[in-house]
Design a protein around this motif. Structure first.
Motif, mmCIF file in Angstrom:
data_model
loop_
_atom_site.group_PDB
_atom_site.id
_atom_site.type_symbol
_atom_site.label_atom_id
_atom_site.label_comp_id
_atom_site.label_asym_id
_atom_site.label_seq_id
_atom_site.Cartn_x
_atom_site.Cartn_y
_atom_site.Cartn_z
ATOM 1 N N VAL A 89 60.961 48.595 36.040
ATOM 2 C CA VAL A 89 61.462 48.982 34.624
ATOM 3 C C VAL A 89 62.580 49.307 34.074
ATOM 4 O O VAL A 89 62.909 50.959 34.775
ATOM 5 C CB VAL A 89 59.834 49.014 33.531
ATOM 6 C CG1 VAL A 89 60.119 48.927 31.896
ATOM 7 C CG2 VAL A 89 58.114 48.083 34.174
ATOM 8 N N ALA A 90 63.461 49.347 33.491
ATOM 9 C CA ALA A 90 64.673 50.420 32.828
ATOM 10 C C ALA A 90 64.555 50.108 31.773
ATOM 11 O O ALA A 90 63.823 48.947 31.297
ATOM 12 C CB ALA A 90 66.083 49.492 33.207
ATOM 13 N N GLU A 91 64.579 51.338 31.203
ATOM 14 C CA GLU A 91 64.809 51.329 29.357
ATOM 15 C C GLU A 91 66.344 51.759 29.151
ATOM 16 O O GLU A 91 67.134 52.674 29.825
ATOM 17 C CB GLU A 91 63.701 51.628 28.313
ATOM 18 C CG GLU A 91 63.935 53.531 29.060
ATOM 19 C CD GLU A 91 63.167 54.291 27.850
ATOM 20 O OE1 GLU A 91 62.430 53.766 27.146
ATOM 21 O OE2 GLU A 91 62.357 55.110 27.865
ATOM 22 N N GLY A 92 67.063 50.959 28.107
ATOM 23 C CA GLY A 92 68.524 52.067 27.360
ATOM 24 C C GLY A 92 68.352 51.283 26.398
ATOM 25 O O GLY A 92 67.976 50.381 25.472
ATOM 26 N N LEU A 93 69.623 51.849 25.621
ATOM 27 C CA LEU A 93 69.972 51.521 24.114
ATOM 28 C C LEU A 93 71.696 50.547 24.435
ATOM 29 O O LEU A 93 72.451 51.377 25.357
ATOM 30 C CB LEU A 93 71.033 52.825 23.401
ATOM 31 C CG LEU A 93 69.832 53.895 23.703
ATOM 32 C CD1 LEU A 93 69.982 55.248 22.441
ATOM 33 C CD2 LEU A 93 68.405 53.052 22.034
ATOM 34 N N LEU A 94 71.434 49.515 23.537
ATOM 35 C CA LEU A 94 72.761 48.831 24.087
ATOM 36 C C LEU A 94 73.711 49.098 22.443
ATOM 37 O O LEU A 94 72.700 49.169 20.977
ATOM 38 C CB LEU A 94 72.334 46.963 23.950
ATOM 39 C CG LEU A 94 71.558 46.725 25.084
ATOM 40 C CD1 LEU A 94 71.040 45.176 25.268
ATOM 41 C CD2 LEU A 94 73.033 47.055 26.488
ATOM 42 N N ASP A 95 74.943 48.617 22.606
ATOM 43 C CA ASP A 95 75.029 49.296 20.965
ATOM 44 C C ASP A 95 75.735 47.400 20.578
ATOM 45 O O ASP A 95 75.843 46.621 20.888
ATOM 46 C CB ASP A 95 76.713 49.310 21.355
ATOM 47 C CG ASP A 95 77.839 50.053 20.029
ATOM 48 O OD1 ASP A 95 77.365 49.730 19.164
ATOM 49 O OD2 ASP A 95 78.823 50.687 20.025
ATOM 50 N N VAL A 96 74.492 47.472 19.805
ATOM 51 C CA VAL A 96 75.037 46.314 19.245
ATOM 52 C C VAL A 96 76.187 45.215 18.234
ATOM 53 O O VAL A 96 76.497 44.075 17.476
ATOM 54 C CB VAL A 96 73.722 45.772 18.421
ATOM 55 C CG1 VAL A 96 72.206 45.287 18.932
ATOM 56 C CG2 VAL A 96 73.535 46.649 16.398
ATOM 57 N N ASN A 97 77.192 46.140 18.025
ATOM 58 C CA ASN A 97 78.206 46.707 17.165
ATOM 59 C C ASN A 97 78.969 45.718 18.105
ATOM 60 O O ASN A 97 79.612 45.639 18.843
ATOM 61 C CB ASN A 97 78.847 47.550 16.586
ATOM 62 C CG ASN A 97 77.692 48.147 15.711
ATOM 63 O OD1 ASN A 97 77.405 47.630 14.675
ATOM 64 N ND2 ASN A 97 77.973 49.871 15.572
#
Length: 97
Positions: A89-97
Motif C-alpha cells: 500500500v502506498a499513499e500520495g497526493l495528486l494535483d487535480v488542477n
C-alpha cells in the motif's frame, strides 16, 4: 547489489512512459518520494526489514508509480499479508488542477 536489481534499475530509468497504444509521455517529475533507503536502515536496526533486495524493488516501484501518476508526494504505507496474495500500500497526493 544483485544482478537482478541492476537489470531492474535499467528498465526503470526511463525518460518517457509508453502506453499500450504506443503513445509516449515525457516524465517531468517523479514527485516527492519519502527517503525509503534511510527509513529502511532505521527500521532494520530495530529488527524490522523487508530485506535489501525487496526494499530496493519497492523503491523502484514507488518511483515508477510517482512517474505514472505525477504524484506530488508519495510514500509507502505498509504491507498487508493476505491469504492468497500480499498487498503493498502506498499513499500520495495528486494535483487535480
Amino acid at each position: 547489489m544483485t544482478e537482478y536489481n541492476k537489470n531492474c534499475e535499467k528498465l526503470l530509468q526511463q525518460t518517457a512512459l509508453e502506453d499500450s497504444k504506443g503513445n509516449r509521455t515525457d516524465v517531468k517529475s517523479l514527485g516527492a518520494l519519502a527517503n525509503l533507503k534511510q527509513h529502511h536502515k532505521i527500521l532494520e536496526r530495530a529488527g524490522i526489514s523487508f530485506g535489501e533486495d525487496e526494499t530496493y524493488l519497492l523503491y523502484k516501484s514507488l518511483k515508477n508509480l510517482a512517474a505514472t501518476t505525477q504524484a506530488k508526494e508519495l510514500r509507502f504505507w505498509g504491507k498487508i499479508l493476505g491469504s492468497e496474495e500480499d498487498y503493498w500500500v502506498a499513499e500520495g497526493l495528486l494535483d487535480v488542477n
